[in-house]
Design a protein around this motif. Sequence first.
Motif, PDB file in Angstrom:
ATOM      1  N   GLN A  95      20.936  77.977  32.891  1.00  0.00           N
ATOM      2  CA  GLN A  95      22.067  78.892  32.696  1.00  0.00           C
ATOM      3  C   GLN A  95      23.364  78.248  33.180  1.00  0.00           C
ATOM      4  N   PRO A  97      26.712  78.494  34.974  1.00  0.00           N
ATOM      5  CA  PRO A  97      27.309  79.430  35.929  1.00  0.00           C
ATOM      6  C   PRO A  97      28.565  80.086  35.350  1.00  0.00           C
ATOM      7  N   GLY A  98      28.628  81.392  35.460  1.00  0.00           N
ATOM      8  CA  GLY A  98      29.797  82.125  34.984  1.00  0.00           C
ATOM      9  C   GLY A  98      29.798  82.437  33.501  1.00  0.00           C
ATOM     10  N   ASP A  99      28.774  82.052  32.776  1.00  0.00           N
ATOM     11  CA  ASP A  99      28.703  82.329  31.340  1.00  0.00           C
ATOM     12  C   ASP A  99      27.274  82.723  30.993  1.00  0.00           C
ATOM     13  N   ARG A 100      27.019  84.016  30.975  1.00  0.00           N
ATOM     14  CA  ARG A 100      25.661  84.518  30.756  1.00  0.00           C
ATOM     15  C   ARG A 100      25.093  84.144  29.395  1.00  0.00           C
TER      16      ARG A 100
END
Length: 157
Positions: A95, A97-100
């Motif tokens: 994943q 970080p900060g962007d699902r």
Amino acid sequence: MDGSVDGAADMAAKQRLRMWLRMLKSTRRVESALRDRLRRDFSSTLPRFDVLAALDRFEDGLKMSALSGVLRVSNGNVTGIVDRLAEEGLVVRVQVPGDRRASLVRLTQKGKEVFAKQALAHETWINELLEDFTPEEARMFSDRFDAVTHKDEEDPA
């Protein structure tokens, strides 16, 4: 205008067309041999090899869109390959970080080891298939093909 100038230009154009057709035929022959050898020796495919090679160059991984861009293919083409490589434990999705919605694709240790074996074989095969070229000729052709590539990038007309 002098007819001999037009004739020379026409002859040059025909020679370049012949060269292109021969390059294409040679490229297809080499690519076919690589496909056969990857299938035979590794039960793999050239697109899978290309994905592993791209990921090997980017230690931190690539988003799917970036991977597609590097390979110059559509996201749809890459998704199925990445899915299968993930099932085999050769790549992992991480994943961002900060962007699902976004994830990076990275080689696993197993993926690095598998790719290293394939890359060594690939280099050997290319060397065998192109052994009639001297190192100097190989360098000259590489430089000429780079020039064609860069010309296309600089002059998109």
